[in-house]
Write an enzyme that holds these catalytic residues in place. Structure first.
Site, PDB file in Angstrom:
ATOM      1  N   LYS A  60       0.618  -1.103   0.236  1.00 20.56           N
ATOM      2  CA  LYS A  60      -0.544  -0.359  -0.111  1.00 20.56           C
ATOM      3  C   LYS A  60       0.514   1.072   0.063  1.00 20.56           C
ATOM      4  O   LYS A  60       2.234   0.907  -0.042  1.00 20.56           O
ATOM      5  CB  LYS A  60      -0.849   0.105   0.821  1.00 20.56           C
ATOM      6  CG  LYS A  60      -1.708   1.390   1.552  1.00 20.56           C
ATOM      7  CD  LYS A  60      -2.906   1.053   2.578  1.00 20.56           C
ATOM      8  CE  LYS A  60      -4.059   2.070   2.688  1.00 20.56           C
ATOM      9  NZ  LYS A  60      -4.229   1.456   3.936  1.00 20.56           N
ATOM     10  N   SER A 129      -9.100   2.188   2.682  1.00 17.38           N
ATOM     11  CA  SER A 129      -8.579   3.057   2.148  1.00 17.38           C
ATOM     12  C   SER A 129      -7.405   1.985   0.999  1.00 17.38           C
ATOM     13  O   SER A 129      -7.071   2.726   0.438  1.00 17.38           O
ATOM     14  CB  SER A 129      -7.585   3.892   3.247  1.00 17.38           C
ATOM     15  OG  SER A 129      -6.737   3.114   4.006  1.00 17.38           O
ATOM     16  N   SER A 153      -9.803   0.040   7.558  1.00 16.87           N
ATOM     17  CA  SER A 153      -9.376   0.347   5.631  1.00 16.87           C
ATOM     18  C   SER A 153      -8.792  -0.849   5.153  1.00 16.87           C
ATOM     19  O   SER A 153      -8.241  -1.564   4.169  1.00 16.87           O
ATOM     20  CB  SER A 153      -8.021   1.222   5.945  1.00 16.87           C
ATOM     21  OG  SER A 153      -8.678   2.837   5.646  1.00 16.87           O
TER      22      SER A 153
END
Length: 412
Positions: A60, A129, A153
């Site tokens: 990420k 996210s 997330s």
């Protein structure tokens, strides 16, 4: 080609050839990556040694990878190239894993949405996210991706994309080299194509547990609604009901609607809002700085405004409530080994205006406990995760419980 989980095979050359094909055919539509280099991963795999030798992973874009663009999903850091590995990435490399690329995130892992699409149904959100990490695994491009969670997330996008997702006990995994906003909530998360893959990577990343393993015996499972607000549709609830009916047996006891569970759900009512209060309060100063520096995502200003309205007293009340709920949750261990709930209120909603409801997965972040979402349900043709919640520091027990459940009612 269609999206499907591809667990790690142990053959780097063969797996990475498949990854290259999936990236060529699916990535233009899914848009899971901000940067990808399969050729570099192939070269690194030929030299890799260790328990994860040659395993391709995605990271990420709030977690530093030496030499790769890491902009935290924001125009404020456009052009930034990381100059060293985050601790988690360094541990993966030492174990033989190779980094395929960086995956999308909402700005600073708290923004409104991303350009990533759901690999199982175009036009639906992959969640956030950690949108890109979940989509990359859910599409079959990689077996494991690093994610993060402050509210929902990791668990929410994993549920929406049909992957395994794990939010560990607070601070159980290293955070050095990861962009942080809220110290009491932020954690590294894992998204994987199988429980075996998740278990293997967790073993490499985590510090050894100091919590003794619980005595053996039938697994005690309790069902919770969590902070769902009555939002799950009838079909979603029915799918979980059917699964729970298949779990009960000589190795698993399943409890529903007991006084202890009802009281737990009563105590947790509004916990999603409390988690948001804490997140806003702890991140407001940094988010205000980023907004002033040019980040235009409206969620940043929303959180700054929420923190201002909350004030110091409101933030203190949220933190005090967190402490009370953590104490109450710990007492559940006297009655249950694992708690089960829906991982998300429903499957991935259509559209990209937002990333879906965070209510159910936010509970584990507020409590600091380990939580796992397993891709065991399908509702309306879309993946729907089942959330397993454990007790602080007992991450290995939760993973073991998931294995017991997978081998009993899930695969029956």
């Amino acid at each position: 080609m269609t999206a499907a989980l591809r667990p790690w095979t142990g053959d780097a050359a063969d797996y990475l050839a498949g990854s290259a094909q999936m990236l060529a055919e699916l990535e233009p539509g899914v848009r899971a990556f901000t940067h990808v280099d399969v050729d570099a991963a192939r070269t690194a795999a030929t030299r890799a040694v260790g328990p994860l030798a040659g395993m391709p992973v995605a990271v990420k874009e709030i977690i530093d990878v030496d030499g790769m663009p890491v902009t935290f999903g924001s125009i404020v850091f456009a052009g930034r190239i990381a100059t060293e590995d985050a601790e988690a990435v360094a541990r993966l490399r030492r174990a033989g894993a190779v980094v395929v690329g960086m995956t999308t995130t909402t700005p600073f892992a708290c923004g409104t949405t991303t350009g990533t699409d759901n690999p199982h149904r175009p036009g639906h959100t992959p969640g956030g996210s950690s949108a890109g990490s979940a989509a990359a695994v859910g599409a079959g491009m990689v077996p494991v991706a690093l994610a993060s969670q402050s509210q929902a997330s990791t668990l929410r996008p994993a549920s929406y994309c049909g992957a395994w997702g794990f939010k560990p006990s607070h601070l159980r995994l290293p955070r050095a080299g990861m962009h942080l906003l809220a110290d009491v909530l932020d954690d590294l998360g894992l998204i994987a194509a199988s429980l075996d893959n998740l278990d293997a990577v967790f073993g490499v990343l985590a510090e050894p547990s100091r919590v003794p393993v619980a005595p053996s015996g039938p697994l005690r499972v309790g069902r919770l609604r969590l902070d769902d607000g009555g939002l799950p549709r009838r079909a979603t609830v029915a799918a979980l009901d059917d699964l729970l009916s298949r779990l009960a047996g000589p190795d698993v006891t399943v409890a529903t609607d007991t006084p202890v569970l009802a009281e737990t759900d009563r105590l947790l009512a509004g916990s999603g809002r409390t988690c948001f209060d804490l997140f806003a309060a702890q991140s407001a100063s940094r988010l205000a700085h980023y907004a002033a520096a040019g980040e235009t995502d409206p969620r940043l200003r929303e959180m700054v405004g929420h923190a201002a309205a909350l004030g110091a007293d409101g933030a203190a009340r949220a933190l005090a409530r967190r402490d009370r709920l953590r104490g109450a949750w710990a007492q559940l261990a006297e009655h249950y080994d694992v708690l089960v709930a829906l991982a998300t209120t429903n499957p991935a909603p259509a559209g990209h205006a937002g990333t879906g409801c965070r209510r159910l997965p936010a509970t584990s972040s507020l409590l600091g406990i380990p939580a796992l979402t397993a891709p065991w349900l399908t509702v309306d043709g879309l993946p729907q995760g089942v959330q397993l919640l454990g007790f602080e520091g007992r991450d290995e027990e939760l993973l073991a419980a998931a294995r017991v459940l997978a081998e009993t009612g899930v695969n029956a």
